[in-house]
Scaffold this motif. Structure first.
Motif, PDB file in Angstrom:
ATOM      1  N   LYS A 217      32.476  53.149  50.411  1.00  0.00           N
ATOM      2  CA  LYS A 217      31.473  53.339  49.352  1.00  0.00           C
ATOM      3  C   LYS A 217      32.144  53.526  47.997  1.00  0.00           C
ATOM      4  O   LYS A 217      31.718  52.945  46.999  1.00  0.00           O
ATOM      5  CB  LYS A 217      30.585  54.547  49.668  1.00  0.00           C
ATOM      6  N   LEU A 218      33.197  54.312  47.958  1.00  0.00           N
ATOM      7  CA  LEU A 218      33.918  54.537  46.706  1.00  0.00           C
ATOM      8  C   LEU A 218      34.675  53.281  46.265  1.00  0.00           C
ATOM      9  O   LEU A 218      34.836  53.036  45.075  1.00  0.00           O
ATOM     10  CB  LEU A 218      34.869  55.726  46.846  1.00  0.00           C
ATOM     11  N   SER A 219      35.117  52.484  47.227  1.00  0.00           N
ATOM     12  CA  SER A 219      35.833  51.257  46.863  1.00  0.00           C
ATOM     13  C   SER A 219      34.922  50.267  46.150  1.00  0.00           C
ATOM     14  O   SER A 219      35.386  49.471  45.338  1.00  0.00           O
ATOM     15  CB  SER A 219      36.487  50.618  48.091  1.00  0.00           C
ATOM     16  N   VAL A 220      33.632  50.322  46.439  1.00  0.00           N
ATOM     17  CA  VAL A 220      32.685  49.445  45.738  1.00  0.00           C
ATOM     18  C   VAL A 220      32.714  49.757  44.245  1.00  0.00           C
ATOM     19  O   VAL A 220      32.719  48.839  43.413  1.00  0.00           O
ATOM     20  CB  VAL A 220      31.257  49.593  46.316  1.00  0.00           C
ATOM     21  N   THR A 221      32.773  51.026  43.898  1.00  0.00           N
ATOM     22  CA  THR A 221      32.865  51.406  42.489  1.00  0.00           C
ATOM     23  C   THR A 221      34.156  50.867  41.888  1.00  0.00           C
ATOM     24  O   THR A 221      34.149  50.242  40.823  1.00  0.00           O
ATOM     25  CB  THR A 221      32.803  52.938  42.335  1.00  0.00           C
ATOM     26  N   PHE A 222      35.263  51.089  42.571  1.00  0.00           N
ATOM     27  CA  PHE A 222      36.557  50.613  42.089  1.00  0.00           C
ATOM     28  C   PHE A 222      36.563  49.094  41.903  1.00  0.00           C
ATOM     29  O   PHE A 222      36.958  48.588  40.852  1.00  0.00           O
ATOM     30  CB  PHE A 222      37.651  51.034  43.080  1.00  0.00           C
ATOM     31  N   LEU A 223      36.114  48.379  42.906  1.00  0.00           N
ATOM     32  CA  LEU A 223      36.143  46.912  42.852  1.00  0.00           C
ATOM     33  C   LEU A 223      35.180  46.359  41.808  1.00  0.00           C
ATOM     34  O   LEU A 223      35.480  45.368  41.146  1.00  0.00           O
ATOM     35  CB  LEU A 223      35.823  46.339  44.237  1.00  0.00           C
ATOM     36  N   THR A 224      34.038  46.996  41.652  1.00  0.00           N
ATOM     37  CA  THR A 224      33.074  46.550  40.642  1.00  0.00           C
ATOM     38  C   THR A 224      33.647  46.735  39.244  1.00  0.00           C
ATOM     39  O   THR A 224      33.552  45.835  38.401  1.00  0.00           O
ATOM     40  CB  THR A 224      31.748  47.328  40.782  1.00  0.00           C
ATOM     41  N   ILE A 225      34.271  47.875  39.000  1.00  0.00           N
ATOM     42  CA  ILE A 225      34.894  48.126  37.697  1.00  0.00           C
ATOM     43  C   ILE A 225      36.005  47.108  37.449  1.00  0.00           C
ATOM     44  O   ILE A 225      36.088  46.514  36.373  1.00  0.00           O
ATOM     45  CB  ILE A 225      35.432  49.566  37.614  1.00  0.00           C
ATOM     46  N   LEU A 226      36.831  46.888  38.444  1.00  0.00           N
ATOM     47  CA  LEU A 226      37.946  45.958  38.300  1.00  0.00           C
ATOM     48  C   LEU A 226      37.456  44.533  38.066  1.00  0.00           C
ATOM     49  O   LEU A 226      37.940  43.841  37.172  1.00  0.00           O
ATOM     50  CB  LEU A 226      38.837  46.029  39.546  1.00  0.00           C
TER      51      LEU A 226
ATOM     52  N   THR B 146      34.600  43.536  36.892  1.00  0.00           N
ATOM     53  CA  THR B 146      33.871  43.433  35.629  1.00  0.00           C
ATOM     54  C   THR B 146      34.811  43.450  34.424  1.00  0.00           C
ATOM     55  O   THR B 146      34.614  42.692  33.478  1.00  0.00           O
ATOM     56  CB  THR B 146      32.861  44.593  35.502  1.00  0.00           C
ATOM     57  N   ASN B 147      35.829  44.302  34.477  1.00  0.00           N
ATOM     58  CA  ASN B 147      36.675  44.527  33.303  1.00  0.00           C
ATOM     59  C   ASN B 147      37.984  43.743  33.285  1.00  0.00           C
ATOM     60  O   ASN B 147      38.557  43.557  32.215  1.00  0.00           O
ATOM     61  CB  ASN B 147      36.981  46.019  33.155  1.00  0.00           C
ATOM     62  N   ASP B 148      38.472  43.332  34.447  1.00  0.00           N
ATOM     63  CA  ASP B 148      39.763  42.641  34.492  1.00  0.00           C
ATOM     64  C   ASP B 148      39.783  41.696  35.686  1.00  0.00           C
ATOM     65  O   ASP B 148      40.340  42.006  36.733  1.00  0.00           O
ATOM     66  CB  ASP B 148      40.890  43.666  34.564  1.00  0.00           C
ATOM     67  N   ILE B 149      39.188  40.531  35.504  1.00  0.00           N
ATOM     68  CA  ILE B 149      39.031  39.579  36.607  1.00  0.00           C
ATOM     69  C   ILE B 149      40.386  39.133  37.166  1.00  0.00           C
ATOM     70  O   ILE B 149      40.521  38.917  38.362  1.00  0.00           O
ATOM     71  CB  ILE B 149      38.144  38.369  36.201  1.00  0.00           C
ATOM     72  N   ASN B 150      41.407  39.043  36.315  1.00  0.00           N
ATOM     73  CA  ASN B 150      42.734  38.636  36.805  1.00  0.00           C
ATOM     74  C   ASN B 150      43.322  39.692  37.731  1.00  0.00           C
ATOM     75  O   ASN B 150      43.886  39.350  38.780  1.00  0.00           O
ATOM     76  CB  ASN B 150      43.684  38.350  35.637  1.00  0.00           C
ATOM     77  N   SER B 151      43.206  40.951  37.361  1.00  0.00           N
ATOM     78  CA  SER B 151      43.681  42.029  38.244  1.00  0.00           C
ATOM     79  C   SER B 151      42.876  42.051  39.539  1.00  0.00           C
ATOM     80  O   SER B 151      43.425  42.298  40.613  1.00  0.00           O
ATOM     81  CB  SER B 151      43.580  43.384  37.556  1.00  0.00           C
ATOM     82  N   TYR B 152      41.579  41.795  39.439  1.00  0.00           N
ATOM     83  CA  TYR B 152      40.745  41.738  40.643  1.00  0.00           C
ATOM     84  C   TYR B 152      41.235  40.634  41.575  1.00  0.00           C
ATOM     85  O   TYR B 152      41.379  40.851  42.774  1.00  0.00           O
ATOM     86  CB  TYR B 152      39.279  41.506  40.260  1.00  0.00           C
ATOM     87  N   LYS B 153      41.517  39.461  41.021  1.00  0.00           N
ATOM     88  CA  LYS B 153      41.990  38.340  41.850  1.00  0.00           C
ATOM     89  C   LYS B 153      43.330  38.672  42.494  1.00  0.00           C
ATOM     90  O   LYS B 153      43.564  38.337  43.650  1.00  0.00           O
ATOM     91  CB  LYS B 153      42.078  37.067  41.016  1.00  0.00           C
ATOM     92  N   GLN B 154      44.219  39.321  41.741  1.00  0.00           N
ATOM     93  CA  GLN B 154      45.506  39.736  42.306  1.00  0.00           C
ATOM     94  C   GLN B 154      45.305  40.778  43.404  1.00  0.00           C
ATOM     95  O   GLN B 154      45.989  40.756  44.415  1.00  0.00           O
ATOM     96  CB  GLN B 154      46.423  40.318  41.226  1.00  0.00           C
ATOM     97  N   PHE B 155      44.371  41.662  43.191  1.00  0.00           N
ATOM     98  CA  PHE B 155      44.074  42.700  44.181  1.00  0.00           C
ATOM     99  C   PHE B 155      43.566  42.081  45.487  1.00  0.00           C
ATOM    100  O   PHE B 155      43.914  42.520  46.565  1.00  0.00           O
ATOM    101  CB  PHE B 155      43.034  43.669  43.611  1.00  0.00           C
ATOM    102  N   VAL B 156      42.770  41.042  45.357  1.00  0.00           N
ATOM    103  CA  VAL B 156      42.167  40.388  46.510  1.00  0.00           C
ATOM    104  C   VAL B 156      43.221  39.638  47.325  1.00  0.00           C
ATOM    105  O   VAL B 156      43.145  39.580  48.540  1.00  0.00           O
ATOM    106  CB  VAL B 156      41.034  39.435  46.068  1.00  0.00           C
ATOM    107  N   ASP B 157      44.217  39.073  46.664  1.00  0.00           N
ATOM    108  CA  ASP B 157      45.233  38.281  47.371  1.00  0.00           C
ATOM    109  C   ASP B 157      46.211  39.095  48.143  1.00  0.00           C
ATOM    110  O   ASP B 157      46.425  40.166  48.147  1.00  0.00           O
ATOM    111  CB  ASP B 157      45.987  37.387  46.393  1.00  0.00           C
TER     112      ASP B 157
END
Length: 114
Positions: free
Chosen positions: A92-101, A103-114
């Motif tokens: 549940k808390l990770s949803v907040t983290f991932l949504t913020i990431l 929304t605010n830094d799509i490149n970091s989100y993509k790196q996080f996903v890989d």
């Protein structure tokens, strides 16, 4: 009062089952994260709760990024044994983290996903 607690416990158990099924269908961690964020099962948690959790992780000298990656990648029982935390609460808390990431830094989100 007991009925309220029984209802909340039942609701949490149902949510945990649905999340388990969601994760079974997603093959890669990236698929899991996208499915988790697109699912209407969870919403962004209270930011104060999220910040308090980050403070707790810092106090415990745990890397938040690694923890949020592990909660997505590891099986529930392995995550709970490694971190001594409730898997569904961290999801549940990770949803907040991932949504913020995302929304605010799509490149970091993509790196996080890989």
């Amino acid at each position: 009062m007991s009925n309220i607690f029984d209802f909340l416990q039942y609701k949490n158990e149902k949510l945990e089952l649905r999340l388990g099924k969601l994760f079974e269908r997603a093959n890669s961690p990236g698929d899991r994260m996208d499915a988790l964020l697109e699912s209407k099962e969870l919403a962004v948690e209270d930011h104060k709760l999220f910040l308090a959790f980050l403070a707790y992780l810092n106090e415990q000298q745990l890397d938040a990024k690694k923890l949020f990656q592990d909660v997505i990648k590891l099986p529930k029982h392995q995550f709970e044994a490694q971190y001594a935390m409730n898997w569904s609460q961290v999801i549940k808390l990770s949803v907040t983290f991932l949504t913020i990431l995302r929304t605010n830094d799509i490149n970091s989100y993509k790196q996080f996903v890989d």
